[in-house]
Design a protein around this motif. Structure first.
Motif, PDB file in Angstrom:
ATOM      1  N   GLN A  18      -2.090  18.109   5.775  1.00 42.25           N
ATOM      2  CA  GLN A  18      -2.490  16.802   5.258  1.00 42.25           C
ATOM      3  C   GLN A  18      -2.385  16.769   3.737  1.00 42.25           C
ATOM      4  OE1 GLN A  18      -6.183  14.289   6.451  1.00 42.25           O
ATOM      5  NE2 GLN A  18      -6.829  15.365   4.591  1.00 42.25           N
ATOM      6  N   ALA A  19      -2.823  17.837   3.070  1.00 41.81           N
ATOM      7  CA  ALA A  19      -2.768  17.874   1.609  1.00 41.81           C
ATOM      8  C   ALA A  19      -1.331  17.811   1.105  1.00 41.81           C
ATOM      9  CB  ALA A  19      -3.454  19.139   1.092  1.00 41.81           C
ATOM     10  N   LEU A  20      -0.423  18.508   1.760  1.00 39.87           N
ATOM     11  CA  LEU A  20       0.975  18.491   1.342  1.00 39.87           C
ATOM     12  C   LEU A  20       1.602  17.121   1.578  1.00 39.87           C
ATOM     13  CD1 LEU A  20       2.127  22.001   2.628  1.00 39.87           C
ATOM     14  CD2 LEU A  20       1.732  21.316   0.253  1.00 39.87           C
ATOM     15  N   LEU A  21       1.259  16.481   2.681  1.00 39.32           N
ATOM     16  CA  LEU A  21       1.780  15.139   2.938  1.00 39.32           C
ATOM     17  C   LEU A  21       1.250  14.150   1.903  1.00 39.32           C
ATOM     18  CD1 LEU A  21       1.513  14.921   6.841  1.00 39.32           C
ATOM     19  CD2 LEU A  21       3.587  15.143   5.472  1.00 39.32           C
ATOM     20  N   VAL A  22      -0.012  14.295   1.537  1.00 36.68           N
ATOM     21  CA  VAL A  22      -0.594  13.433   0.512  1.00 36.68           C
ATOM     22  C   VAL A  22       0.137  13.616  -0.811  1.00 36.68           C
ATOM     23  CG1 VAL A  22      -2.638  13.171  -0.951  1.00 36.68           C
ATOM     24  CG2 VAL A  22      -2.884  13.189   1.529  1.00 36.68           C
ATOM     25  N   ALA A  23       0.432  14.866  -1.171  1.00 37.69           N
ATOM     26  CA  ALA A  23       1.151  15.137  -2.416  1.00 37.69           C
ATOM     27  C   ALA A  23       2.552  14.555  -2.391  1.00 37.69           C
ATOM     28  CB  ALA A  23       1.211  16.644  -2.670  1.00 37.69           C
ATOM     29  N   ALA A 293      -3.850   7.539  -0.319  1.00 38.66           N
ATOM     30  CA  ALA A 293      -2.636   8.092   0.279  1.00 38.66           C
ATOM     31  C   ALA A 293      -2.817   8.342   1.772  1.00 38.66           C
ATOM     32  CB  ALA A 293      -2.248   9.388  -0.428  1.00 38.66           C
ATOM     33  N   VAL A 294      -3.982   8.827   2.166  1.00 41.41           N
ATOM     34  CA  VAL A 294      -4.252   9.051   3.589  1.00 41.41           C
ATOM     35  C   VAL A 294      -4.288   7.727   4.342  1.00 41.41           C
ATOM     36  CG1 VAL A 294      -6.018   9.825   5.222  1.00 41.41           C
ATOM     37  CG2 VAL A 294      -5.412  11.258   3.283  1.00 41.41           C
ATOM     38  N   ALA A 295      -4.872   6.710   3.714  1.00 38.27           N
ATOM     39  CA  ALA A 295      -4.889   5.387   4.334  1.00 38.27           C
ATOM     40  C   ALA A 295      -3.462   4.869   4.522  1.00 38.27           C
ATOM     41  CB  ALA A 295      -5.695   4.415   3.480  1.00 38.27           C
ATOM     42  N   LEU A 297      -0.789   6.733   4.938  1.00 36.93           N
ATOM     43  CA  LEU A 297      -0.214   7.508   6.040  1.00 36.93           C
ATOM     44  C   LEU A 297      -0.721   7.011   7.396  1.00 36.93           C
ATOM     45  CD1 LEU A 297      -0.459  11.078   4.477  1.00 36.93           C
ATOM     46  CD2 LEU A 297       1.659   9.972   5.194  1.00 36.93           C
ATOM     47  N   ASP A 298      -1.958   6.513   7.425  1.00 37.81           N
ATOM     48  CA  ASP A 298      -2.537   5.988   8.667  1.00 37.81           C
ATOM     49  C   ASP A 298      -2.060   4.583   8.987  1.00 37.81           C
ATOM     50  OD1 ASP A 298      -3.884   8.317   9.031  1.00 37.81           O
ATOM     51  OD2 ASP A 298      -5.861   7.557   8.452  1.00 37.81           O
ATOM     52  N   GLY A 299      -1.383   3.933   8.023  1.00 36.96           N
ATOM     53  CA  GLY A 299      -0.948   2.559   8.243  1.00 36.96           C
ATOM     54  C   GLY A 299      -2.038   1.535   7.989  1.00 36.96           C
ATOM     55  N   ALA A 300      -3.117   1.921   7.291  1.00 35.44           N
ATOM     56  CA  ALA A 300      -4.228   1.015   7.011  1.00 35.44           C
ATOM     57  C   ALA A 300      -3.923   0.157   5.785  1.00 35.44           C
ATOM     58  CB  ALA A 300      -5.516   1.802   6.797  1.00 35.44           C
ATOM     59  N   ASP A 301      -4.673  -0.939   5.646  1.00 37.32           N
ATOM     60  CA  ASP A 301      -4.505  -1.836   4.505  1.00 37.32           C
ATOM     61  C   ASP A 301      -5.504  -1.553   3.390  1.00 37.32           C
ATOM     62  OD1 ASP A 301      -2.405  -3.267   5.712  1.00 37.32           O
ATOM     63  OD2 ASP A 301      -3.839  -4.500   6.830  1.00 37.32           O
ATOM     64  N   GLU A 302      -6.598  -0.862   3.716  1.00 34.47           N
ATOM     65  CA  GLU A 302      -7.606  -0.541   2.712  1.00 34.47           C
ATOM     66  C   GLU A 302      -8.255   0.794   3.035  1.00 34.47           C
ATOM     67  OE1 GLU A 302     -10.809  -3.311   2.592  1.00 34.47           O
ATOM     68  OE2 GLU A 302     -11.213  -3.222   4.737  1.00 34.47           O
ATOM     69  N   VAL A 303      -8.859   1.386   2.009  1.00 31.44           N
ATOM     70  CA  VAL A 303      -9.529   2.670   2.173  1.00 31.44           C
ATOM     71  C   VAL A 303     -10.878   2.458   2.853  1.00 31.44           C
ATOM     72  CG1 VAL A 303     -10.534   4.638   0.957  1.00 31.44           C
ATOM     73  CG2 VAL A 303      -8.375   3.645   0.164  1.00 31.44           C
ATOM     74  N   ARG A 309     -14.254  10.722   3.826  1.00 30.95           N
ATOM     75  CA  ARG A 309     -14.812  11.906   4.485  1.00 30.95           C
ATOM     76  C   ARG A 309     -13.724  12.922   4.800  1.00 30.95           C
ATOM     77  NH1 ARG A 309     -19.944  10.585   8.278  1.00 30.95           N
ATOM     78  NH2 ARG A 309     -20.037  12.837   8.005  1.00 30.95           N
ATOM     79  N   ARG A 310     -12.552  12.450   5.179  1.00 29.53           N
ATOM     80  CA  ARG A 310     -11.465  13.371   5.528  1.00 29.53           C
ATOM     81  C   ARG A 310     -10.961  14.152   4.322  1.00 29.53           C
ATOM     82  NH1 ARG A 310      -7.177   9.803   8.627  1.00 29.53           N
ATOM     83  NH2 ARG A 310      -5.834  11.573   8.072  1.00 29.53           N
ATOM     84  N   VAL A 311     -10.966  13.529   3.154  1.00 28.24           N
ATOM     85  CA  VAL A 311     -10.336  14.163   1.992  1.00 28.24           C
ATOM     86  C   VAL A 311     -11.334  14.738   1.002  1.00 28.24           C
ATOM     87  CG1 VAL A 311      -8.376  12.607   2.217  1.00 28.24           C
ATOM     88  CG2 VAL A 311     -10.224  12.013   0.639  1.00 28.24           C
TER      89      VAL A 311
END
Length: 344
Positions: A18-23, A293-295, A297-303, A309-311
């Motif tokens: 997850q961290a590498l994908l975020v980067a 960035a995680v949002a 990747l999840d396809g979300a519109d907002e954090v 909690r995940r990050v």
């Protein structure tokens, strides 16, 4: 061409992946530090990630991987004459995203660049020979055993990481060239600690351990053995899954600028950092950028709070002060603080 173990075939190590994908989605986060046992796939994951990314556009012949859209007029040496003139666009090539290894024993000249001795001796001219920082521009700079890196190289990396430029003033040469890269370091914490200044420059810190689940260990060995026996066939087997992840990264990059953050989520992030006593505001900024960035990747519109909690562990665990009255590890302290902010 060297065959790389597929990213999607890596068993477990979800936080590291997850961290590498975020980067990859948001390089401004500041890179990834991966600490853990030897032989747990740290370097494998970094090299596998680069193969997922779309090829990047560069000015043809440029030694600094100049971006045709933004950097071509700033190039140090004119990209060997390949820049467009009289309003014409420069020649463009598409190359894989670079992953450059910085060896522990590398000299400073090898890292930052130095006088091109061959041209100096044969042509009598002072010319610059780019180093590893130039090769890593717009890609990844990977340092294995980063906690053993010599202090003089750490000083160089701190300067470049802060400015995004490599400045060389030596031997009658004055050069300034772009050096924007995702810094990825790995190491075993038992072999020594990082200098606090360098530790603070990493956006995310991940802890990985040798799998203790029997089924997981067997699957790791099975996949690695299959790859070693027939790399091409193994890569082909996982090509579809890797392509899905690559498409996910591209889509997340496009979505990232439009991800919103509510005042409530911002308050939760700041409250969490205050409870943990992190120094400065870099913790909040990294936490929000990572959650965004995680949002994406999840396809979300907002954090959402769930993204924070995940990050939170990877964003904050390396920013905590040591508490002599609390012998709990940083991850445990973050989990307790999250319960206080978000509830169980």
């Amino acid at each position: 061409m060297r065959v790389v173990f597929p990213f999607s075939a890596i068993v477990g190590q979800d936080e590291m992946k997850q961290a590498l994908l975020v980067a990859a989605v948001s390089p401004t986060i500041g890179g990834v530090l991966v600490l853990g046992d030897r032989g747990t796939g740290k370097s494998t994951a970094v090299r596998a990630l680069a193969t997922l990314l779309p090829k990047m556009a560069v000015v043809t012949g440029c030694r600094y991987s100049s971006d045709p859209a933004t950097d071509e007029k700033k190039c140090v040496d004119g990209c060997n004459g390949h820049h467009g003139t009289n309003g014409q666009k420069p020649e463009v090539s598409y190359v894989p995203v670079p992953v450059v290894d910085l060896p522990l024993g590398a000299t400073e000249d090898r890292v930052v660049g130095a006088l091109d001795l061959e041209r100096a001796l044969t042509q009598g001219v002072k010319a610059f020979e780019p180093g590893l920082l130039a090769r890593a521009n717009r890609g990844f700079l990977y340092i294995d055993e980063v906690n053993l890196l010599e202090d003089h190289l750490i000083d160089v990396l701190l300067d470049v990481a802060a400015s995004g430029e490599n400045v060389v003033e030596r031997e009658g040469i004055s050069i300034r060239h772009p050096a924007r890269f995702v810094l990825v370091g790995s190491g075993n914490p038992e072999e020594g600690e990082l200098r606090p200044q360098l530790l603070d420059r990493f956006g995310l810190s991940v802890e990985i351990k040798t799998p203790t689940d029997l089924a997981a260990r067997i699957e790791v060995v099975r996949r690695r053995d299959a790859f070693d026996r027939d790399p091409e066939a193994f890569v082909a087997q996982w090509a579809e899954e890797d392509a899905k992840i690559g498409a996910l990264i591209v889509a997340a990059r496009d979505r990232l600028p439009n991800i919103s953050v509510s005042d409530a989520v911002l308050e939760q992030a700041s409250k969490l950092c205050m409870i943990l006593g992190t120094d400065g505001l870099r913790g909040e900024l990294t936490l929000l950028r990572t959650a965004r960035a995680v949002a994406a990747l999840d396809g979300a519109d907002e954090v959402q709070s769930a993204h924070l909690r995940r990050v939170a562990p990877s964003s904050l665990r390396h920013r905590l002060r040591r508490n002599v009255l609390d012998d709990a590890g940083s991850t445990v302290r973050i989990e307790r603080a999250m319960e206080e902010v978000f509830g169980k």
